[in-house]
Scaffold this motif. Structure first.
Motif, PDB file in Angstrom:
ATOM      1  N   UNK A  64     -25.314  91.612  49.299  1.00 31.89           N
ATOM      2  CA  UNK A  64     -26.434  92.503  49.598  1.00 31.89           C
ATOM      3  C   UNK A  64     -25.969  93.665  50.470  1.00 31.89           C
ATOM      4  N   UNK A  65     -25.107  93.382  51.417  1.00 24.49           N
ATOM      5  CA  UNK A  65     -24.582  94.425  52.304  1.00 24.49           C
ATOM      6  C   UNK A  65     -23.803  95.472  51.492  1.00 24.49           C
ATOM      7  N   UNK A  66     -22.966  95.013  50.574  1.00 24.61           N
ATOM      8  CA  UNK A  66     -22.191  95.923  49.732  1.00 24.61           C
ATOM      9  C   UNK A  66     -23.116  96.734  48.835  1.00 24.61           C
ATOM     10  N   UNK A  67     -24.126  96.089  48.265  1.00 27.27           N
ATOM     11  CA  UNK A  67     -25.067  96.783  47.387  1.00 27.27           C
ATOM     12  C   UNK A  67     -25.849  97.843  48.145  1.00 27.27           C
ATOM     13  N   UNK A  68     -26.252  97.542  49.366  1.00 27.02           N
ATOM     14  CA  UNK A  68     -26.991  98.523  50.173  1.00 27.02           C
ATOM     15  C   UNK A  68     -26.113  99.715  50.516  1.00 27.02           C
ATOM     16  N   UNK A  69     -24.855  99.458  50.851  1.00 23.53           N
ATOM     17  CA  UNK A  69     -23.935 100.550  51.164  1.00 23.53           C
ATOM     18  C   UNK A  69     -23.703 101.425  49.932  1.00 23.53           C
ATOM     19  N   UNK A  70     -23.595 100.804  48.758  1.00 26.14           N
ATOM     20  CA  UNK A  70     -23.400 101.561  47.520  1.00 26.14           C
ATOM     21  C   UNK A  70     -24.627 102.414  47.202  1.00 26.14           C
ATOM     22  N   UNK A  71     -25.814 101.845  47.385  1.00 35.94           N
ATOM     23  CA  UNK A  71     -27.042 102.600  47.134  1.00 35.94           C
ATOM     24  C   UNK A  71     -27.167 103.767  48.106  1.00 35.94           C
ATOM     25  N   UNK A  72     -26.812 103.532  49.358  1.00 35.43           N
ATOM     26  CA  UNK A  72     -26.873 104.599  50.352  1.00 35.43           C
ATOM     27  C   UNK A  72     -25.922 105.730  49.981  1.00 35.43           C
ATOM     28  N   UNK A  79     -26.500 104.287  55.657  1.00 29.64           N
ATOM     29  CA  UNK A  79     -26.818 102.866  55.763  1.00 29.64           C
ATOM     30  C   UNK A  79     -26.883 102.456  57.233  1.00 29.64           C
ATOM     31  N   UNK A  80     -27.413 101.267  57.496  1.00 29.16           N
ATOM     32  CA  UNK A  80     -27.532 100.756  58.845  1.00 29.16           C
ATOM     33  C   UNK A  80     -26.146 100.667  59.498  1.00 29.16           C
ATOM     34  N   UNK A  81     -25.154 100.247  58.723  1.00 30.95           N
ATOM     35  CA  UNK A  81     -23.802 100.093  59.231  1.00 30.95           C
ATOM     36  C   UNK A  81     -23.227 101.451  59.658  1.00 30.95           C
ATOM     37  N   UNK A  82     -23.491 102.522  58.884  1.00 23.69           N
ATOM     38  CA  UNK A  82     -22.975 103.843  59.229  1.00 23.69           C
ATOM     39  C   UNK A  82     -23.659 104.410  60.460  1.00 23.69           C
TER      40      UNK A  82
END
Length: 85
Positions: A64-72, A79-82
């Motif tokens: 899910x984390x990877x998918x969210x980063x890709x969508x962002x 993304x939240x991480x960035x």
């Protein structure tokens, strides 16, 4: 004239496309084999295996984390991480 995903020529309007499909269906013209994409079939098979193995080995949270980063990245949002950097 528009081209298909493999570069084949296709009619631009609906009527011409319908006539083209009819000619293929009646055997008046050949549809033509899909063009070679230039990739080694063995490499494509190994790549598909590797991707599946990677997905199986990850936790659902990590996927899910990877998918969210890709969508962002795809949609140009942060993304939240960035945002934590």
């Amino acid at each position: 004239m528009p081209t298909g995903p493999k570069g084949e020529k296709r009619p631009a309007d609906v009527t011409s496309n319908a006539v083209h499909v009819m000619r293929i269906a009646t055997g008046e013209i050949e549809e033509g084999a899909p063009a070679d994409d230039g990739k080694d079939p063995a490499a494509k098979a190994l790549g598909a295996k590797g991707g599946a193995a990677r997905a199986r080995s990850m936790t659902p949270e990590r996927r899910a984390e990877i998918a969210k980063a890709a969508a962002a990245k795809r949609w140009g949002t942060r993304s939240k991480h960035e945002n934590q950097k």
